[in-house]
Design a protein around this motif. Structure first.
Motif, short mmCIF file in Angstrom:
data_model
loop_
_atom_site.label_atom_id
_atom_site.label_comp_id
_atom_site.label_asym_id
_atom_site.label_seq_id
_atom_site.Cartn_x
_atom_site.Cartn_y
_atom_site.Cartn_z
N UNK A 1 0.82 -1.20 0.00
CA UNK A 1 0.00 0.00 0.00
C UNK A 1 0.85 1.25 0.00
N UNK A 2 0.56 2.16 -0.89
CA UNK A 2 1.18 3.47 -0.94
C UNK A 2 2.69 3.49 -1.18
N UNK A 3 3.23 2.37 -1.59
CA UNK A 3 4.61 2.40 -2.07
C UNK A 3 4.66 1.53 -3.32
N UNK A 4 5.71 1.73 -4.08
CA UNK A 4 5.88 0.96 -5.30
C UNK A 4 6.79 -0.22 -4.97
N UNK A 5 6.27 -1.42 -5.09
CA UNK A 5 7.09 -2.59 -4.73
C UNK A 5 6.68 -3.81 -5.55
N UNK A 6 7.58 -4.76 -5.64
CA UNK A 6 7.27 -6.01 -6.32
C UNK A 6 6.09 -6.70 -5.65
N UNK A 7 5.30 -7.36 -6.46
CA UNK A 7 4.19 -8.12 -5.89
C UNK A 7 3.89 -9.33 -6.76
N UNK A 8 3.51 -10.40 -6.10
CA UNK A 8 3.09 -11.62 -6.79
C UNK A 8 1.73 -12.01 -6.23
N UNK A 9 0.77 -12.09 -7.11
CA UNK A 9 -0.60 -12.34 -6.63
C UNK A 9 -1.33 -13.35 -7.51
N UNK A 10 -2.40 -13.90 -6.97
CA UNK A 10 -3.30 -14.70 -7.79
C UNK A 10 -4.32 -13.78 -8.43
N UNK A 11 -4.93 -14.26 -9.47
CA UNK A 11 -5.91 -13.46 -10.17
C UNK A 11 -7.26 -13.53 -9.45
N UNK A 12 -7.36 -12.77 -8.36
CA UNK A 12 -8.58 -12.82 -7.55
C UNK A 12 -9.81 -12.37 -8.32
N UNK A 13 -9.63 -11.27 -9.03
CA UNK A 13 -10.76 -10.73 -9.79
C UNK A 13 -11.24 -11.73 -10.84
N UNK A 14 -10.31 -12.17 -11.66
CA UNK A 14 -10.68 -13.09 -12.74
C UNK A 14 -11.21 -14.42 -12.21
N UNK A 15 -10.58 -14.89 -11.14
CA UNK A 15 -11.01 -16.17 -10.57
C UNK A 15 -12.44 -16.09 -10.05
N UNK A 16 -12.71 -15.05 -9.29
CA UNK A 16 -14.06 -14.90 -8.74
C UNK A 16 -15.07 -14.73 -9.87
N UNK A 17 -14.69 -13.96 -10.83
CA UNK A 17 -15.59 -13.71 -11.96
C UNK A 17 -15.95 -15.02 -12.66
N UNK A 18 -14.95 -15.85 -12.89
CA UNK A 18 -15.23 -17.11 -13.59
C UNK A 18 -16.03 -18.06 -12.71
N UNK A 19 -15.78 -18.00 -11.40
CA UNK A 19 -16.52 -18.87 -10.49
C UNK A 19 -18.00 -18.51 -10.45
N UNK A 20 -18.25 -17.23 -10.40
CA UNK A 20 -19.65 -16.78 -10.36
C UNK A 20 -20.32 -17.04 -11.72
N UNK A 21 -19.55 -16.84 -12.78
CA UNK A 21 -20.08 -17.13 -14.12
C UNK A 21 -20.47 -18.60 -14.23
N UNK A 22 -19.68 -19.43 -13.59
CA UNK A 22 -19.96 -20.87 -13.59
C UNK A 22 -21.31 -21.16 -12.94
N UNK A 23 -21.56 -20.48 -11.83
CA UNK A 23 -22.84 -20.66 -11.15
C UNK A 23 -23.99 -20.16 -12.04
N UNK A 24 -23.76 -19.03 -12.66
CA UNK A 24 -24.79 -18.47 -13.54
C UNK A 24 -25.07 -19.42 -14.70
N UNK A 25 -24.00 -20.02 -15.22
CA UNK A 25 -24.17 -20.96 -16.33
C UNK A 25 -24.98 -22.18 -15.91
N UNK A 26 -25.01 -22.44 -14.62
CA UNK A 26 -25.81 -23.57 -14.15
C UNK A 26 -27.20 -23.12 -13.69
N UNK A 27 -27.58 -21.95 -14.12
CA UNK A 27 -28.97 -21.54 -13.93
C UNK A 27 -29.26 -20.63 -12.74
N UNK A 28 -28.22 -20.29 -12.00
CA UNK A 28 -28.48 -19.45 -10.82
C UNK A 28 -28.61 -17.98 -11.21
#
Lengths: 328, 328
Positions: B146-173
């Motif tokens: 936060x508030x500094x410029x530094x190296x970071x390694x992360x998982x794709x939280x946004x994309x992962x959640x989006x695909x997970x929810x899309x999966x539920x929607x694809x199953x009719x929810x």
DNA sequence: GTGAAAGCGCTAACAC
DNA sequence: GTGTTAGCGCTTTCAC
């Protein structure tokens, strides 16, 4: 620190006093020093401090595998106690390799950790004798030290296994298998001893084909279970020597038509949600870590008493898998 | 070392040479020194060495909780990389408390760790700026600094959640709940954003009563789930923001008559053995740790490039709970 | 091939 | 209240 002193126009020792919050500095001087510290972004170098003071305010923890869920709470508990005593935790995994354990322990000693909590992988710790003599407090956890006299904190592997197997016998089983870790690991040997004792208590014979000790690798455990279940004298129940084995056995048994009872040593998350719930002999790994760390700091704080061994009790948690009646 | 030199009848530097395996010592002298070392049980004091050399050959790891199964493999991976580079791992838990994180990080810096792998609890890391400037390589994992410029390694939280929810929607929810961690935690916010995006993609409204962010304490999650399921507009599926939430939701949903679909962020052990198996968005925590540690050592070995952010992909693993059709 | 001297950054002991 | 001196155990430099 020298720079800070120069900038604040004071002596070295005054800076040291401010940094360490020692008394004997006028508020005004203190303020000037503090300003210099902030301006220069100064931070005390603990390496030098350690060199001078002798104590590092850090303890080492050597365990088998940080990723194993059994060690998480243990490690956490050790850390909490260390924190309460103002110490940092340096840790390393031995990967159950005695050579690596020794390498790690000696590296920690070279860093002059104040104390050591060790879950031993090897069975000869004479290499630690000079270190202990030199003042490195050492407590062994989960398993005792080999060939030296040292503090140890363990769960009651023998008693736990014995009661778990007795539980299966009480539910009508007469042919019970035992799959455990490598016999050179103390807990594995103790649990096997508990199994044999329970069988003997009930006057039941143990067919040597029912017992399998070795690595906890899923493939190995799977093969061992298959051999026992498909052999000439199949068992109606299993006692699993630890966590890892239990989980693999749950998988193996779920694939079979015939219900086989199961009691495992070590509790694990979600054991209650499986179907059937998995009956286990639970040990409190956090308590193990806490007890060991507290013993360590008691020693560091001057407790010069002889070595102690503590054995923590285990607890049977019935959830279904251990109450299945013999089938087939 | 002085003692060893005296006993072996050689100079201090010769002992130093032998201890460090430096060349320029006759085999005969070396033998004499070695004997003295063994006789005196001498071990080099690394604190002094560090003081002189500047490098400690140790790195610090600050994470949230050693006992959380998500961090076990991560921590283990960092340790392996450190080991490959001859470094020890010092670690500590922040307990998700920013103040404690800072205290821990500064303690590690005072020990002059060569580098730092941090899973941040706070969102302001300006306190680290002087340290980084002073040469402490720092890589953030799982969440950005936060508030500094530094190296970071992360998982794709946004994309992962989006695909997970899309999966539920694809199953009719069409009515899907989201229960996640505190919104100040970056991953929690990102996953919520992914959830909203997936809903919007499908043209579905989000009822504010379906979303609950807060601590992952089981009681809190349980209450939140009950409120959503028993409220005026009950959902037919949940997306769980992490590991801890997923497990609690599994318990809650198992107690209900009506089947509610579930997709969770983070895989966990035994997810496949539950009934139904739990569909998850898996992230590779070991890979996260490995990538971060490798980046760290690349920096230490002279890589003076600008800061980098890596985002690791997630993977949907369908096991049943996410493929349930809406009911009720 | 070997060793003496200097000094890393700090604190303990003792002056002032 | 504050400063000076010595030295923790090692490595570096450079002379032998």
């Amino acid at each position: 620190m020298k720079d800070v002193a120069a900038r604040a126009g004071v002596g070295l020792k005054t800076v040291s006093r401010v940094v360490n919050g020692e008394p004997g500095v006028t508020p005004d001087t203190e303020r000037r020093v503090q300003e210099a510290i902030d301006a220069l972004g100064f931070r005390r170098n603990d390496s030098a401090r350690v060199l001078r003071k002798g104590r590092t305010a850090s303890i080492g923890l050597v365990l088998e595998d940080l990723a194993d869920p059994f060690y998480g709470p243990l490690s956490r508990a050790v850390e909490e106690v260390a924190r309460a005593h103002g110490a940092l935790l340096i840790n390393g995994s031995s990967a159950e390799d005695p050579a690596r354990e020794q390498e790690l322990v000696l590296a920690l000693c070279a860093r002059r950790v104040d104390g050591l909590v060790v879950i031993p992988a090897g069975d000869d710790h004479r290499y630690l004798e000079p270190e202990i003599k030199a003042g490195v407090a050492t407590v062994f956890v989960d398993r005792p030290a080999g060939r030296i006299d040292a503090d140890a904190v363990m769960s009651d592997s023998y008693g736990g296994a014995r009661s778990g197997v007795a539980h299966l016998i009480a539910h009508g089983h007469r042919r019970i298998g035992f799959i455990g870790d490598q016999p050179r690991i103390h807990t594995a040997a103790e649990r096997l001893r508990g199994y044999r004792a329970a069988m003997e208590d009930a006057g039941l014979p143990v067919d040597s084909s029912w017992v399998s000790l070795g690595s906890t690798d899923p493939v190995r455990v799977r093969d061992a279970a298959a051999a026992i279940l498909d052999g000439p004298s199949p068992v109606t129940a299993f006692f699993a020597g630890n966590n890892r084995v239990t989980v693999t056995l749950v998988r193996v048994l779920a694939e079979r038509r015939r219900r086989v009872a199961l009691v495992g040593f070590d509790d694990f998350e979600l054991a209650d949600l499986l179907d059937p719930g998995v009956t286990v002999i639970a040990q409190d790994s956090a308590q193990l870590g806490r007890t060991a760390a507290e013993r360590l700091f008691r020693r560091l704080d001057g407790g010069r008493s002889g070595t102690e061994r503590s054995v923590l009790p285990t607890r049977l948690i019935a959830r279904g898998s251990g109450e299945l009646r013999p089938e087939g």
